[in-house]
Enzyme design. Structure first.
Site, PDB file in Angstrom:
ATOM      1  CB  CYS A 423      -0.956  -0.028   1.191  1.00  0.00           C
ATOM      2  SG  CYS A 423      -0.123  -0.250   2.773  1.00  0.00           S
ATOM      3  CG  HIS A 602      20.007  12.187  11.320  1.00  0.00           C
ATOM      4  ND1 HIS A 602      20.327  12.174  12.652  1.00  0.00           N
ATOM      5  CD2 HIS A 602      19.112  11.174  11.140  1.00  0.00           C
ATOM      6  CE1 HIS A 602      19.672  11.204  13.262  1.00  0.00           C
ATOM      7  NE2 HIS A 602      18.931  10.580  12.366  1.00  0.00           N
TER       8      HIS A 602
END
Length: 663
Positions: A423, A602
């Site tokens: 999905c 990050h």
């Protein structure tokens, strides 16, 4: 429920094209009613009708694609074959021949209504089942041409013949029963009108509501409500009672439901949900075409659809009880209300507007309550809205075969994967032996989480790029690895060896492909390794990646780049870019630069464990940002207090040979 959720998702494929078609048809009808018809109304009507008139065919193809284990044009062809086989065999002319009826005009009228959504859904399910079952069939050598996917359409035609024979006897009984039922409830007055409104909506998923409509709107049982109203040949205060109650539901009730579904959607899915709900609500209000909205929730939240059917029955019954009458030529939308407002048989149509306002709030609060209370999976609330954590990104945002290999190993090998689907963010699989699934290995490979849904079902949460991982897994499972290796950067010598070997064994096409692949790889190598010059995105001391206290970054596994030991608290865009991702905990952001370079910024090491505490994202995915635009703020003291390092790596994740410098 799993089957119906998948069916609901499949239905959205054809339904997504309907709002525009509905609006085109409605505007065409409006123009024709005002002007008597012209080139513009004809053109718009034909354009809209091209889809609306073929809705069952769209369902056959769309469901066949959506219910197939793999997105493949073969399944779509199978759905089309099934549809054509069934409706052709059951056409009145062919039924007359099959049943030895001399005059086709005397054939049961049920067969004139065989091209309906119910048959379209059946055809789509047949096509998908035949594809899933026979796509890998191997026939004897003499018939090998028809092996595999070529056998699917043939088998589909055979199965459809059997279904058509069954419908030859079943369909007239179903259709006749609905007509008889309609004739009975017509004798019950306003209460019967309410029952009709309820059944009208309840039968929408199958398309059988047309049989019921023919009893009340046309001259099957002598009521002829629609034609009598439009032609002013009915009785004032009576004619229109089987249509008036639809206006409040279509113009106000369903848009209220759409607003509730939008407001209850997950935050990250609201933009997509907004587009679906707005266009569907617009079509329902202005034109009275409700299928785009109804099919959005009827299979994923059937209890809501039952409530909708009850509300429709109450509205139709209440309108029949009150002194208000109104009819339509197309459907119960704003256009028809305006056109029929002055009809001599229209009685107090303003009452319908007051009813509509009430129904808007009833639908909104009812849908909102049930969706939140029972966590219904309406659009924007599907299970696939989880996102991937930054620390679990694989080796690249664009290269997925390495991740796919690790996933297959973590799932117990190729032979342990029975079915593979995905999905929006999850791999959905059927696994032969669930005990062989190594959740820790999957986590190390990039999975954000693994769920064992029961039985043999396993779901692996990866992120928004899961489609590419699934495609890569299929390449490996089906041994389509030649092109993978070719595009992993094979040098000219390797390419020449492949080409020479292919030529030696008599495979000139493979040789040519290898040479082309090698040339493309060489060209990419020449274009890679470039210097990526950026603005320093964060105040602080610049460090080499090797000084980052995390081996994933320090060893360059995440990609080349630099790091910053921060003295500031705001991370800004190092160049003009598009925000590809903002991770849920707010500690990392992905950017795509104008030249295609993909950056991961990050903040800190292992800061995901703070779960967002001390981080504030200032942008959202999909935003275009200019150099210097603030991306996120963070509290370095909180990071250090938690025993973590605030050192911030800036890495290129789609070019392992790149060099990063700050201007």
């Amino acid at each position: 429920m799993k089957f119906f959720q998948r069916l609901g998702r499949s239905i959205m494929l054809p339904v997504a094209v309907l709002p525009v078609a509905a609006i085109l048809s409605g505007v065409s009808y409006w123009i024709a009613s005002v002007t008597g018809g012209n080139v513009v109304s004809t053109f718009l009507g034909a354009a809209g009708g091209a889809l609306l008139d073929n809705l069952p065919l769209l369902f056959a193809v769309g469901i066949s694609i959506g219910m197939a284990n793999k997105t493949d044009g073969t399944s779509a062809l199978a759905g089309l074959v099934s549809w054509l086989t069934i409706v052709t065999l059951l056409s009145p002319a062919n039924v007359a021949g099959l049943l030895n009826i001399a005059d086709p005009e005397t054939v049961d009228p049920a067969f004139g209504r065989v091209q309906n959504v119910f048959v379209g859904i059946i055809a789509g399910l047949i096509g998908a089942w035949c594809y899933n079952r026979f796509k890998d069939t191997k026939l004897p050598d003499a018939l090998s041409f028809f092996s595999g996917r070529r056998s699917v359409a043939i088998v589909t035609a055979g199965v459809s013949l059997i279904v058509a024979v069954a419908l030859l006897f079943v369909w007239p009984v179903v259709y006749g029963g609905l007509v008889a039922f309609g004739e009975w409830i017509a004798t019950l007055g306003p209460f019967g009108a309410g029952i009709y409104g309820f059944m009208n909506r309840l039968l929408i998923p199958t398309g059988l509501h047309h049989a019921l409509n023919s009893v009340f709107w046309f001259d099957v049982a002598g009521i002829n409500d629609l034609s009598n109203f439009l032609n002013n040949t009915g009785e004032y205060g009576v004619t229109g009672q089987y249509m008036a109650g639809f206006f409040p539901i279509m113009m106000f009730g369903l848009p209220g439901a759409a607003l509730a579904m939008y407001l209850t959607a997950q935050t990250k899915r609201r933009k997509v949900t907004y587009g679906i709900m707005l266009s569907a609500a617009f079509a329902s209000f202005f034109v009275g075409v409700t299928e785009p909205l109804e099919f959005a929730f009827m299979f994923v939240a059937p209890w809501l659809y039952l409530i909708h059917a009850v509300f429709t029955g109450i509205s139709v019954g209440l309108a029949a009880l009150l002194p208000t009458r109104l009819g339509f030529g197309f459907s119960g939308g704003f256009i028809d209300m305006v056109l029929q407002w002055a009809n001599p048989l229209a009685q107090n149509p303003w009452i319908l507007l007051l009813m509509g306002v009430g129904w808007f709030f009833i639908y909104f609060f009812t849908f909102y309550f049930f969706i939140k209370r029972f966590r219904l999976k309406t659009p924007g609330r599907e299970d696939d809205v989880d996102t991937q954590d930054a620390d679990n990104i694989g080796t690249s945002l664009s290269g997925y075969h390495g991740t796919a290999e690790k996933f297959i190993a973590g799932l117990g090998g190729k032979d342990n994967i029975v079915e593979l689907d995905n999905c929006a963010t999850r791999l959905r699989m059927e696994i032969a032996d669930v005990s062989k699934v190594d959740e820790h290995a999957l986590k190390r490979a990039g999975a954000a989480g693994t769920m064992k849904a029961g039985g043999h079902s396993v779901q692996v949460v990866y992120g928004l790029n899961v489609q590419f991982v699934k495609d890569a897994m299929e390449d490996i499972i089906n041994d389509r690895t030649e092109r993978i290796e070719a595009f992993r950067g094979a040098d000219a010598g390797q390419t020449g060896a492949v080409a020479g070997l292919a030529t030696a064994v008599g495979l000139p096409n493979v040789a040519a492909a290898a040479v082309a692949a090698g040339a493309a790889a060489e060209q990419r190598l020449r274009s890679r390794g470039k210097l990526v010059r950026l603005r320093q995105p964060l105040a602080g001391r610049v460090l080499p990646l090797s000084e980052v206290p995390d081996p994933m970054f320090a060893q360059g596994t995440m990609g080349p780049g630099v790091a910053i030991d921060p003295t500031g608290d705001t991370l800004v865009a190092p160049a003009d870019a598009t925000v590809a991702s903002v991770f849920p905990t707010g500690h990392a952001i992905g950017l795509v630069l104008a030249d295609g370079v993909e950056l991961l910024l990050h903040v800190g090491v292992d800061t995901v464990v703070l779960n967002g505490d001390g981080f504030q994202a200032l942008v959202a995915p999909g935003e275009d940002v200019a150099e210097g635009t603030p991306l996120l703020r963070f509290d370095a003291d909180k990071i250090r207090a938690a025993g973590l390092s605030p050192i911030t790596p800036i890495v290129v994740v789609n070019d392992e040979t790149a060099r990063v410098e700050f201007a």
